[in-house]
Structure formats: C-alpha cells, structure tokens
Design a protein around this motif. Sequence first.
Motif, PDB file in Angstrom:
ATOM      1  N   HIS A 176       0.862  -1.187   0.000  1.00  0.00           N
ATOM      2  CA  HIS A 176       0.000   0.000   0.000  1.00  0.00           C
ATOM      3  C   HIS A 176       0.894   1.231   0.000  1.00  0.00           C
ATOM      4  CE1 HIS A 176      -3.431   2.609   0.997  1.00  0.00           C
ATOM      5  NE2 HIS A 176      -2.571   3.252   1.768  1.00  0.00           N
ATOM      6  N   PHE A 177       0.523   2.234  -0.782  1.00  0.00           N
ATOM      7  CA  PHE A 177       1.297   3.474  -0.805  1.00  0.00           C
ATOM      8  C   PHE A 177       0.368   4.635  -1.136  1.00  0.00           C
ATOM      9  CE2 PHE A 177       4.099   6.799  -2.034  1.00  0.00           C
ATOM     10  CZ  PHE A 177       5.274   6.566  -1.343  1.00  0.00           C
ATOM     11  N   TYR A 178       0.288   5.583  -0.183  1.00  0.00           N
ATOM     12  CA  TYR A 178      -0.551   6.768  -0.408  1.00  0.00           C
ATOM     13  C   TYR A 178      -0.011   7.896   0.461  1.00  0.00           C
ATOM     14  CZ  TYR A 178      -4.708   9.791  -0.529  1.00  0.00           C
ATOM     15  OH  TYR A 178      -5.568  10.868  -0.680  1.00  0.00           O
ATOM     16  N   THR A 179       0.616   8.895  -0.149  1.00  0.00           N
ATOM     17  CA  THR A 179       1.170  10.027   0.587  1.00  0.00           C
ATOM     18  C   THR A 179       0.696  11.327  -0.053  1.00  0.00           C
ATOM     19  OG1 THR A 179       3.174  10.239  -0.768  1.00  0.00           O
ATOM     20  CG2 THR A 179       3.231   8.666   1.077  1.00  0.00           C
ATOM     21  N   ASN A 180       0.975  12.412   0.637  1.00  0.00           N
ATOM     22  CA  ASN A 180       0.712  13.726   0.083  1.00  0.00           C
ATOM     23  C   ASN A 180       1.684  13.953  -1.077  1.00  0.00           C
ATOM     24  OD1 ASN A 180      -0.030  16.390  -0.350  1.00  0.00           O
ATOM     25  ND2 ASN A 180       1.360  17.167   1.234  1.00  0.00           N
ATOM     26  N   ALA A 181       1.146  14.134  -2.265  1.00  0.00           N
ATOM     27  CA  ALA A 181       1.987  14.179  -3.468  1.00  0.00           C
ATOM     28  C   ALA A 181       3.010  15.301  -3.431  1.00  0.00           C
ATOM     29  CB  ALA A 181       1.100  14.305  -4.706  1.00  0.00           C
ATOM     30  N   ASN A 182       2.717  16.387  -2.728  1.00  0.00           N
ATOM     31  CA  ASN A 182       3.621  17.530  -2.724  1.00  0.00           C
ATOM     32  C   ASN A 182       4.776  17.371  -1.746  1.00  0.00           C
ATOM     33  OD1 ASN A 182       2.061  18.936  -4.628  1.00  0.00           O
ATOM     34  ND2 ASN A 182       0.668  19.654  -3.028  1.00  0.00           N
ATOM     35  N   GLN A 183       4.571  16.593  -0.675  1.00  0.00           N
ATOM     36  CA  GLN A 183       5.603  16.542   0.353  1.00  0.00           C
ATOM     37  C   GLN A 183       5.927  15.135   0.831  1.00  0.00           C
ATOM     38  OE1 GLN A 183       5.553  19.558   3.428  1.00  0.00           O
ATOM     39  NE2 GLN A 183       3.868  20.616   2.438  1.00  0.00           N
ATOM     40  N   GLY A 184       4.962  14.234   0.919  1.00  0.00           N
ATOM     41  CA  GLY A 184       5.226  12.898   1.436  1.00  0.00           C
ATOM     42  C   GLY A 184       6.014  12.071   0.439  1.00  0.00           C
ATOM     43  N   THR A 185       7.302  11.848   0.728  1.00  0.00           N
ATOM     44  CA  THR A 185       8.193  11.209  -0.237  1.00  0.00           C
ATOM     45  C   THR A 185       8.944  10.053   0.409  1.00  0.00           C
ATOM     46  OG1 THR A 185       8.514  13.325  -1.366  1.00  0.00           O
ATOM     47  CG2 THR A 185      10.106  11.573  -1.834  1.00  0.00           C
ATOM     48  N   VAL A 186       9.053   8.951  -0.329  1.00  0.00           N
ATOM     49  CA  VAL A 186       9.861   7.806   0.095  1.00  0.00           C
ATOM     50  C   VAL A 186      11.007   7.634  -0.903  1.00  0.00           C
ATOM     51  CG1 VAL A 186       9.926   5.307   0.369  1.00  0.00           C
ATOM     52  CG2 VAL A 186       8.006   6.607   1.304  1.00  0.00           C
ATOM     53  N   LYS A 187      12.225   7.539  -0.373  1.00  0.00           N
ATOM     54  CA  LYS A 187      13.402   7.279  -1.211  1.00  0.00           C
ATOM     55  C   LYS A 187      14.010   5.935  -0.802  1.00  0.00           C
ATOM     56  CE  LYS A 187      14.838  12.096  -2.010  1.00  0.00           C
ATOM     57  NZ  LYS A 187      15.960  13.066  -1.852  1.00  0.00           N
TER      58      LYS A 187
END
Length: 441
Positions: A362-373
Amino acid sequence: MRVQELLRLVSFIALFAASFACIKDNSGCPHGSPAPPSCEDIGTQVGPNGTIRTIIPGQHYGKGKDGYNPNAECSWHIKVDKGFKIRLAFDRFEFALGDHVLIYDSPIDDNDQLIATLTGFEPSGQIFYSESNWLTVKMISYSYELNTHDSRLFGFSADYQQIPLSAPNSPTRSPTNPMTCKENHCPAPPRCPYPNIYTDSGVISSPNYPNQFPAGLSCNYFVINTNQNKAFRVDVTDWDVDGDGTSLEIFNGYFRDDVVKTIAGTSPGSISQTFYISQTVLSLAFNTTQNHPVETPKRGFSAKYEAIDFCPGAFENGTSGTITSPFYPAPYPVFPHIYWYRYCFYHLKSPEGMVAQITFDHFYTNANQGTVKLINGLVNRVEDTDGAFPIAELSGSSPAGHVYHGKSQHLTVFFSMGNDNPRNANGFHATWKSVPRTVAS
C-alpha cells in the motif's frame, strides 16, 4: 526551532523534578505541588464589627486571579464586647466541593460548639449567630487541582457585627451543601491521582472510576516515553458523563498547546476511540464542573495507552520483515514546527551475498511533500539523502505490488513526511525479504 523545543523540554523536566521533590505529608504539599502561601495572619479580631475573607485584596496566587489558597488551614477568631453576640453574614461564598468552612461558637475550634460546616457554593446573605461574644471561622482546603488553574474560586467574604444577646435571630437558610464532620474532622474529597506521571504503557481513568467521579476538579495526567524513538497510542475505552460540561482533553506534548482531541458531552457508555500522540510526552486533562446530578452515577472515563514504534521496522536485520509509515493504517502525522520528527529512516540489512527485495502493498502520501526514497547503502542523516542517488523515489499514490531491489547488503528507506498532509494520507505498508544478489540483478 530545535533549540526552543529543547528549552521547553528542560523547563518541563524541571517542573516534574519540583513535583517529585514535594510529596504530601502532614505539613501539606498536595500532589507534589509546591507549598502555597500561608494564610493571612490576622490573629484575633476585636471590635464591634468588621470583615473577614479568605484572600487579601490585590494579592494573588497561581495565575494571577484572586482566590483562596489550596492546601491551607486558616482560622479567624472574632471577639466582641461582653453582653453581646455576633452576627456573621456571608456576602460571597464559593469553594470546590470538599474544601470547607467550619463555624464555631467558641474562641477555638471546639467541635462541641460547631454551628455549621459549609462547602461548594452558597447564596449571598447566609447568616449565622453566636451565643457568646466569641466566634471562630476555620477554612480547610484541599483542591490544589482546581484552585491553581484559570477557574480559581474566590472563597468567602463575610461581615460581622455585635448585637445584644437579647436580639432575635433572623431566619437562616439551611446550607446548600452541608457536610457531616466527626471529631473536628471533615473528610477530604476524592482527589486527582498522584503521582500523576506515568511511563510507557498502562491505564488512566477518572478519580473513583468506575464509580461516580467527583465534581469541581481539573485533573492532569502526564505520560513520558522512556524511548524517544517511540510514540503513543491512546484508546479511550469508556466515556460516561452527564453532559454538563465535563470534558477530557488529549494533548500532543507537555505544554498543552497541541490538542489532539477533546471529548465532551454524553455518550452511550463504552466507546472505542483511538488517537496517536507523536511526541514523547502525552498529556490529558479531565475537567469536571462544580455540580452534577448523582441520581444516576456516572463512571467518567478510562483510557489505555501504550508506547509504539514511531517508525515501525526502522532497524531490521535478517531475512525478512515489515515496515510501515508512522501510525499506519491511520494517517501519518505532520510537524510544521518540529524538524526532527518529519523523517523516518528504515535500515534493512541482509546477510552477506544477499540484498533486500521490498514490495509496497500500500502506498498513499501527500503528493507535494510525502516522499519515500530507496537508497543503496546505510544512510543516517537527512543531509546525506539529498546527494544520494536513489534506486526509486515514490510520492502520491501507487498501485499495490511494486517491487524494488537493493544493490548491496544495506538498503535505506527514507520517508520524509513534510509539514502538511491535507489529504490525511495514511502512508505505506511494505514487506521485504533477502534474496540472492543474482536474483536482484
């Protein structure tokens, strides 16, 4: 900003240190509180008339509002001319229930000469008479919780005058909140819990739970995480009040400036509400009004709390595991003013000759700031993530089942939450396992 937060934490620790330094004993330090100012030393008042009161006008305690001192025992001895008696008229009377005033027809607090015992709120104009030329008024207070907050209660103000012994006594109303005292002792009311400092996991409840909670209290609870890498989960399992203004406030942190939830009003009884506290201190405040009906007893509240990993799965060694965003499946938190709580590092270490294979279910973050590297190697500092070349960088929403491979024994998953989450995105859930390096290539 980090320095300011640390300074606030230092002041908070100092506050707790002061609390533990003073435990209630016969000299009177309630609930670890500092000793309050002593009562006005008036001795014996002699004369045909005058005024007695619980405060000295213009002097303050606590937050700067006039009010009677908590945890105090004060006596006023009144003497008029022989051949006269004393008429005592209260023009103001307001106390927390349990804090009380005793009136004696005597120069001392002689229980055999007790005229009345009052507590709570009384209408103005309440009048009492002595049968001699002496009268003693004694105040005993306990309610440190109520009377050091914004809702400080005044106490009393009363005028006295001497009148002839033969003068008739005017009708006197019965006290609104009489108390039964034995052997010159009035029982202390139920109190807020002390110590009120807890750690890691347990249960917090209202005073007297599951029986009727007392009126006129403002109880504070503080829970401290002994592990700074953890956060809190709070489950309010019972909420049973009469809807008269009683409330439970849950705060993120120690200075009560970040309200997570306020629960108030009536409820059918057992409820299940879960809240997450992202800082290392959880604060609760249970406030009850001065009066409430007791025909149907109310339990108050009960809440279970536990310390949980803030970045679940942050340090994983072995061949498989699970990592999630903070508080998953609930929305992950954001911290506009606290820099170091905006990030999670997950370090996945595989055995020699193997690499991590990670699958995002599952992956759902705030597109402008929530980032996974996904970064190859071991990375521990935020500044090092900017110069790294990520294997993948994810943001927004992503279909389930995406698979990625590390290129060495160590794989770092870096999650930057940012300072805003307007969509209440609930982050990610991922599983990983170690696979041979040849599979990954």
